[in-house]
Enzyme design. Structure first.
Site, short mmCIF file in Angstrom:
data_model
loop_
_atom_site.label_atom_id
_atom_site.label_comp_id
_atom_site.label_asym_id
_atom_site.label_seq_id
_atom_site.Cartn_x
_atom_site.Cartn_y
_atom_site.Cartn_z
N ASP A 4 0.85 -1.18 0.00
CA ASP A 4 0.00 0.00 0.00
C ASP A 4 0.89 1.24 0.00
OD1 ASP A 4 -2.35 1.46 -0.03
OD2 ASP A 4 -3.10 0.70 1.88
N ASP A 5 0.31 2.38 -0.33
CA ASP A 5 1.09 3.61 -0.32
C ASP A 5 1.34 4.08 1.11
OD1 ASP A 5 -1.59 4.28 0.14
OD2 ASP A 5 -1.59 6.02 -1.20
N ASP A 52 -2.11 4.27 7.70
CA ASP A 52 -2.51 5.41 8.51
C ASP A 52 -2.97 4.92 9.88
OD1 ASP A 52 -3.76 7.67 9.64
OD2 ASP A 52 -4.42 8.42 7.70
#
Length: 168
Positions: free
Chosen positions: A101-102, A105
């Site tokens: 994933d980028d 969070d």
């Protein structure tokens, strides 16, 4: 964290590409990997770069929506599950699978995918403290209250100096 936060971390295409290659470099010794699962949409670009660097051809996606309005993370929705061909790799629980994933969070998205592939290796280009425990490899950590502006979300515009933007 909303995009109106005073803590902004803008990332250019060049920087993102360098960071993805740095992620691939770290992952090169973590394998071997037989397949990549990218978490869409943010994981698509880093997965393509890492797949090239690690010479992986079996690429799949899991589609999870969490930021419905680009401002706040809402309820997670699995829009597309992982293909049976990926679940057949390794031990059927993710061994030999690299999940990309980028950003991690809050870790909520990673948790859903980890439940699907508990033995997979999880990687993200960027990590925030709340999500960091759910991934195995990342490149850069930013504070939880920082908003990352990815290159696909930006256009050319004036950027105020940090001192001007943080009056108070």
């Amino acid at each position: 964290m909303s995009p109106t936060s005073p803590k902004a971390f803008p990332v250019s295409w060049d920087q993102f590409h360098r960071d993805c290659r740095a992620l691939a470099w770290r992952l090169a010794s973590a394998g071997p990997f037989e397949a990549i699962v990218c978490i869409t949409r943010g994981g698509l670009v880093p997965a393509a770069i890492v797949a090239r660097e690690l010479d992986l051809r079996l690429i799949e996606s899991v589609c999870i929506a969490s930021y419905h309005d680009y401002k706040n993370q809402g309820d997670l929705q699995v829009l597309k599950d992982i293909a049976p061909s990926i679940k057949a790799v390794g031990d059927g629980q993710g061994k030999g699978v690299l999940v990309i994933d980028d950003l991690t969070d809050t870790g909520k998205t990673a948790k859903i995918v980890r439940d699907m592939l508990p033995n997979a290796h999880f990687a993200a280009v960027y990590a925030k403290p709340a999500g960091r425990p759910l991934i195995d490899t990342f490149v850069t950590e930013v504070s939880q209250d920082t908003w990352i502006y990815f290159p696909w979300d930006m256009g050319l515009a004036y950027q105020a100096p940090i001192r001007e933007g943080s009056a108070g």
